[in-house]
Design an enzyme around this catalytic site. Sequence first.
Site: not given
Length: 179
Positions: A39, A121
Amino acid sequence: MRAFFALWPDAATAAALHARGRALRAECGGRLMRRDTVHMTLAFLGDVATARLEVLEEVAGAVRGERFALELDRVGGWHGHRVLWSGCETVPPPLQALAAELSARLRAAGFELDARAFNPHVTLVRNALRSPGHAEAPPLRWPVASFVLVASERSADGAHYRVLGRWALADGRPETARD
């Protein structure tokens, strides 16, 4: 409960990110993140009282973000190369706006967030032995149409994530008058 807001990939994007993680692990060693945990965190809340869940849902429901495509075209390492990630050279303005609005609304509702700037990220490998020998990666396109609230539950075999709620992002087109 430990909680965070995140972008949660569809099955195809999760598979592609997991494959990128496998390649990074083959190059650098370490522990590959499970496909079902991949995620992008928008706002980490830490420990939250269950009684505050309704407030989190209200905050999320008030956010007015737009759908966007995220191009993940970078890889790198942090914390002495122990964490390997994939990110983007150019952050789409709707992603930056989504993270900023969500964080502002959470702070206004009394939640404490990390003071560091948002750095989009996806963590793919932990406990790597070295950083990747390159920064560029083949672009991986992630169509983003929603964001989620997630509970992180620890067990003997690591963290397990449970999506508590999902909020759709607008398609970016102005609403038209209805007859």
